[in-house]
Scaffold this motif. Structure first.
Motif, PDB file in Angstrom:
ATOM      1  N   ARG A 117       0.835  -1.201   0.000  1.00  0.00           N
ATOM      2  CA  ARG A 117       0.000   0.000   0.000  1.00  0.00           C
ATOM      3  C   ARG A 117       0.877   1.263   0.000  1.00  0.00           C
ATOM      4  NH1 ARG A 117      -5.026   0.153   0.495  1.00  0.00           N
ATOM      5  NH2 ARG A 117      -5.098  -1.966   1.362  1.00  0.00           N
ATOM      6  N   ILE A 118       0.534   2.210  -0.848  1.00  0.00           N
ATOM      7  CA  ILE A 118       1.309   3.448  -0.959  1.00  0.00           C
ATOM      8  C   ILE A 118       0.829   4.443   0.093  1.00  0.00           C
ATOM      9  CG2 ILE A 118       1.887   5.406  -2.426  1.00  0.00           C
ATOM     10  CD1 ILE A 118       1.538   3.585  -4.839  1.00  0.00           C
ATOM     11  N   VAL A 119       1.736   4.843   0.961  1.00  0.00           N
ATOM     12  CA  VAL A 119       1.458   5.851   1.985  1.00  0.00           C
ATOM     13  C   VAL A 119       2.611   6.851   1.978  1.00  0.00           C
ATOM     14  CG1 VAL A 119       1.071   6.306   4.438  1.00  0.00           C
ATOM     15  CG2 VAL A 119       0.208   4.181   3.414  1.00  0.00           C
ATOM     16  N   VAL A 120       2.289   8.146   1.783  1.00  0.00           N
ATOM     17  CA  VAL A 120       3.317   9.187   1.803  1.00  0.00           C
ATOM     18  C   VAL A 120       2.974  10.203   2.876  1.00  0.00           C
ATOM     19  CG1 VAL A 120       3.983   8.896  -0.603  1.00  0.00           C
ATOM     20  CG2 VAL A 120       2.169  10.494  -0.024  1.00  0.00           C
ATOM     21  N   VAL A 121       3.991  10.841   3.409  1.00  0.00           N
ATOM     22  CA  VAL A 121       3.834  11.770   4.531  1.00  0.00           C
ATOM     23  C   VAL A 121       4.495  13.096   4.189  1.00  0.00           C
ATOM     24  CG1 VAL A 121       4.289  12.165   6.985  1.00  0.00           C
ATOM     25  CG2 VAL A 121       3.869   9.833   6.153  1.00  0.00           C
ATOM     26  N   ARG A 122       3.759  14.188   4.447  1.00  0.00           N
ATOM     27  CA  ARG A 122       4.338  15.529   4.317  1.00  0.00           C
ATOM     28  C   ARG A 122       4.666  16.025   5.725  1.00  0.00           C
ATOM     29  NH1 ARG A 122       6.373  18.591   0.156  1.00  0.00           N
ATOM     30  NH2 ARG A 122       4.524  18.243  -1.150  1.00  0.00           N
ATOM     31  N   ASP A 123       5.961  16.140   6.021  1.00  0.00           N
ATOM     32  CA  ASP A 123       6.384  16.608   7.332  1.00  0.00           C
ATOM     33  C   ASP A 123       6.198  18.113   7.455  1.00  0.00           C
ATOM     34  OD1 ASP A 123       7.155  14.123   8.385  1.00  0.00           O
ATOM     35  OD2 ASP A 123       9.086  14.217   7.329  1.00  0.00           O
ATOM     36  N   THR A 124       6.272  18.604   8.696  1.00  0.00           N
ATOM     37  CA  THR A 124       6.072  20.043   8.935  1.00  0.00           C
ATOM     38  C   THR A 124       7.191  20.899   8.359  1.00  0.00           C
ATOM     39  OG1 THR A 124       7.122  19.783  11.105  1.00  0.00           O
ATOM     40  CG2 THR A 124       4.720  19.635  11.023  1.00  0.00           C
ATOM     41  N   ASP A 125       8.350  20.293   8.039  1.00  0.00           N
ATOM     42  CA  ASP A 125       9.445  21.053   7.438  1.00  0.00           C
ATOM     43  C   ASP A 125       9.389  21.064   5.912  1.00  0.00           C
ATOM     44  OD1 ASP A 125      10.119  18.486   6.811  1.00  0.00           O
ATOM     45  OD2 ASP A 125      12.128  18.547   7.690  1.00  0.00           O
ATOM     46  N   GLY A 126       8.252  20.543   5.364  1.00  0.00           N
ATOM     47  CA  GLY A 126       8.069  20.558   3.919  1.00  0.00           C
ATOM     48  C   GLY A 126       8.557  19.319   3.197  1.00  0.00           C
ATOM     49  N   THR A 127       9.133  18.369   3.924  1.00  0.00           N
ATOM     50  CA  THR A 127       9.648  17.152   3.298  1.00  0.00           C
ATOM     51  C   THR A 127       8.506  16.195   2.972  1.00  0.00           C
ATOM     52  OG1 THR A 127      11.738  17.318   4.505  1.00  0.00           O
ATOM     53  CG2 THR A 127      11.179  15.170   3.575  1.00  0.00           C
ATOM     54  N   LEU A 128       8.489  15.708   1.736  1.00  0.00           N
ATOM     55  CA  LEU A 128       7.528  14.693   1.313  1.00  0.00           C
ATOM     56  C   LEU A 128       8.283  13.369   1.195  1.00  0.00           C
ATOM     57  CD1 LEU A 128       4.579  14.166   0.338  1.00  0.00           C
ATOM     58  CD2 LEU A 128       5.456  14.389  -1.997  1.00  0.00           C
ATOM     59  N   ARG A 129       7.824  12.343   1.905  1.00  0.00           N
ATOM     60  CA  ARG A 129       8.538  11.065   1.955  1.00  0.00           C
ATOM     61  C   ARG A 129       7.562   9.913   2.033  1.00  0.00           C
ATOM     62  NH1 ARG A 129       7.836   9.390   7.079  1.00  0.00           N
ATOM     63  NH2 ARG A 129       7.407  10.977   8.647  1.00  0.00           N
ATOM     64  N   THR A 130       8.068   8.726   1.720  1.00  0.00           N
ATOM     65  CA  THR A 130       7.249   7.533   1.932  1.00  0.00           C
ATOM     66  C   THR A 130       7.219   7.219   3.429  1.00  0.00           C
ATOM     67  OG1 THR A 130       9.179   6.110   1.580  1.00  0.00           O
ATOM     68  CG2 THR A 130       7.785   6.582  -0.338  1.00  0.00           C
ATOM     69  N   ALA A 131       6.171   6.539   3.857  1.00  0.00           N
ATOM     70  CA  ALA A 131       5.972   6.279   5.287  1.00  0.00           C
ATOM     71  C   ALA A 131       6.996   5.290   5.832  1.00  0.00           C
ATOM     72  CB  ALA A 131       4.561   5.741   5.520  1.00  0.00           C
ATOM     73  N   GLU A 132       7.364   5.494   7.099  1.00  0.00           N
ATOM     74  CA  GLU A 132       8.171   4.514   7.807  1.00  0.00           C
ATOM     75  C   GLU A 132       7.291   3.316   8.158  1.00  0.00           C
ATOM     76  OE1 GLU A 132      11.266   4.688   8.148  1.00  0.00           O
ATOM     77  OE2 GLU A 132      11.788   6.803   7.874  1.00  0.00           O
ATOM     78  N   TRP A 133       7.933   2.199   8.527  1.00  0.00           N
ATOM     79  CA  TRP A 133       7.182   0.982   8.813  1.00  0.00           C
ATOM     80  C   TRP A 133       6.150   1.188   9.924  1.00  0.00           C
ATOM     81  CZ3 TRP A 133       6.761  -2.731   5.566  1.00  0.00           C
ATOM     82  CH2 TRP A 133       7.821  -3.091   4.724  1.00  0.00           C
ATOM     83  N   GLU A 134       6.543   1.897  10.985  1.00  0.00           N
ATOM     84  CA  GLU A 134       5.622   2.107  12.104  1.00  0.00           C
ATOM     85  C   GLU A 134       4.400   2.899  11.658  1.00  0.00           C
ATOM     86  OE1 GLU A 134       8.829   2.692  12.102  1.00  0.00           O
ATOM     87  OE2 GLU A 134       9.588   1.152  13.481  1.00  0.00           O
ATOM     88  N   GLU A 135       4.614   3.894  10.797  1.00  0.00           N
ATOM     89  CA  GLU A 135       3.500   4.688  10.274  1.00  0.00           C
ATOM     90  C   GLU A 135       2.622   3.838   9.357  1.00  0.00           C
ATOM     91  OE1 GLU A 135       5.692   9.056  10.070  1.00  0.00           O
ATOM     92  OE2 GLU A 135       6.080   7.565   8.505  1.00  0.00           O
ATOM     93  N   LEU A 136       3.251   3.017   8.535  1.00  0.00           N
ATOM     94  CA  LEU A 136       2.496   2.159   7.630  1.00  0.00           C
ATOM     95  C   LEU A 136       1.642   1.158   8.407  1.00  0.00           C
ATOM     96  CD1 LEU A 136       2.019   1.440   4.654  1.00  0.00           C
ATOM     97  CD2 LEU A 136       3.935  -0.167   4.801  1.00  0.00           C
ATOM     98  N   ASP A 137       2.202   0.578   9.462  1.00  0.00           N
ATOM     99  CA  ASP A 137       1.435  -0.352  10.294  1.00  0.00           C
ATOM    100  C   ASP A 137       0.229   0.344  10.919  1.00  0.00           C
ATOM    101  OD1 ASP A 137       3.228  -2.364   9.737  1.00  0.00           O
ATOM    102  OD2 ASP A 137       4.383  -2.131  11.583  1.00  0.00           O
ATOM    103  N   ARG A 138       0.441   1.559  11.412  1.00  0.00           N
ATOM    104  CA  ARG A 138      -0.641   2.293  12.071  1.00  0.00           C
ATOM    105  C   ARG A 138      -1.743   2.687  11.088  1.00  0.00           C
ATOM    106  NH1 ARG A 138       2.404   5.547  14.353  1.00  0.00           N
ATOM    107  NH2 ARG A 138       2.099   7.481  13.192  1.00  0.00           N
ATOM    108  N   ILE A 139      -1.353   3.098   9.887  1.00  0.00           N
ATOM    109  CA  ILE A 139      -2.336   3.491   8.879  1.00  0.00           C
ATOM    110  C   ILE A 139      -3.140   2.279   8.412  1.00  0.00           C
ATOM    111  CG2 ILE A 139      -2.614   4.335   6.521  1.00  0.00           C
ATOM    112  CD1 ILE A 139      -2.104   6.521   8.579  1.00  0.00           C
TER     113      ILE A 139
END
Length: 312
Positions: free
Chosen positions: A137-159
């Motif tokens: 599953r594709i999950v991407v995260v926009r951090d508060t510093d403007g960085t757009l990245r793919t999710a870390e494993w912990e974030e992917l598990d939670r989502i």
């Protein structure tokens, strides 16, 4: 091209030796070795098939609705039911995967300095298309510093747990898996429960899953409680861990003293495949194979030899 003598040598070489030579050319992942047909066959033989233990009533908080039914059966009907029972038992004994610890998943896609401070929270974008596996599953995260990245494993598990919750899996790690707490409750009557909860809460390549399973296996090995997991789905992974960490001496002694010399040989074969150890041969009768191992690769060779003498 092989010469005639070389061809004969390959034909005479045992299946295990061929596998070891293949493994020696390329460093394999744990899951590749664990799911090799030879290793799986040996681990299934070692697991056993005790129907009374497999189908025993377990306290899992559910009401037992089905009552015992007694029937008169012909020999053919009895044979059919026995085969069906064996299939159900083997399904219950399906071993959890053994895998290497997963590598970091986060990957930076872009950095946009214009978005710094735009929001005080991260923004998560999730593809919720039906039918996609959790790991793909594709999950991407926009951090508060403007960085757009793919999710870390912990974030992917939670989502994944948020959109497609698994019954019994918690959003936060239960206190059970805190190492200090876990060490205080470890015991013969808790091993299977902890390992079952471990399978439910985590993926098999999660660092917490692996460390929890290894903690239980080490406790079993130190206290010689091997029978507690026999005829359960966790027995094979335990044997695999003991072999890969080269801690099979006490387990072998346990098998020998219980007159399971064939099981001890199968354990030695698994050890040889995983560790690519050619210092001994697995050809010959059980006593010969065990003696060779005790005098070459064993850490407690004398103790193994003494146990072998006791069951002479």
């Amino acid at each position: 091209m092989l010469t005639m003598s070389g061809s004969k040598m390959m034909k005479n070489m045992s299946r295990i030796e061929q596998l070891i030579r293949q493994c020696s050319t390329v460093a394999k992942r744990k899951q590749d070795v664990f799911y090799d047909s030879e290793v799986q066959g040996l681990l299934k033989k070692l697991t056993g098939l005790n129907y009374q233990k497999i189908f025993r009533t377990r306290r899992i908080g559910e009401k037992i609705e089905e009552k015992a039914v007694y029937q008169f059966l012909t020999d053919q009907e009895l044979e059919r039911i026995q085969k069906e029972t064996e299939v159900k038992a083997l399904e219950k004994l399906q071993m959890p995967p053994v895998m290497d610890v997963r590598k970091p998943a986060g990957r930076v896609l872009e950095k946009d300095p214009l978005l710094i401070g735009f929001d005080i929270s991260k923004v998560v974008f999730t593809d919720i298309t039906y039918g996609i596996s959790e790991r793909e599953r594709i999950v991407v995260v926009r951090d508060t510093d403007g960085t757009l990245r793919t999710a870390e494993w912990e974030e992917l598990d939670r989502i994944n747990q948020t959109y497609y919750p698994r019954p019994g899996r918690k959003h936060t790690i239960p206190a059970l898996f805190d190492r200090n707490h876990l060490e205080t409750i470890l015991g013969p009557d808790k091993y299977e429960y902890i390992l079952d909860r471990n399978c439910l809460q985590f993926e098999p390549d999660n660092p917490v899953y692996i460390s929890t399973a290894e903690l239980v296996y080490n406790h079993i090995n130190e206290n010689k409680h091997f029978n507690q997991l026999h005829s359960t789905r966790h027995y094979g992974p335990m044997v695999f861990y003991l072999c890969s960490s080269q801690q099979i001496d006490e387990f072998l002694i346990h098998q020998i003293l219980n007159h399971d010399l064939e099981g001890a040989v199968n354990t030695i074969k698994v050890y040889q495949i995983i560790n690519q150890d050619f210092s001994f041969s697995t050809d010959g009768d059980a006593r010969t194979v065990i003696s060779r191992f005790s005098s070459s690769a064993a850490k407690k060779g004398q103790k193994i030899a003494m146990a072998l003498e006791r069951v002479a």
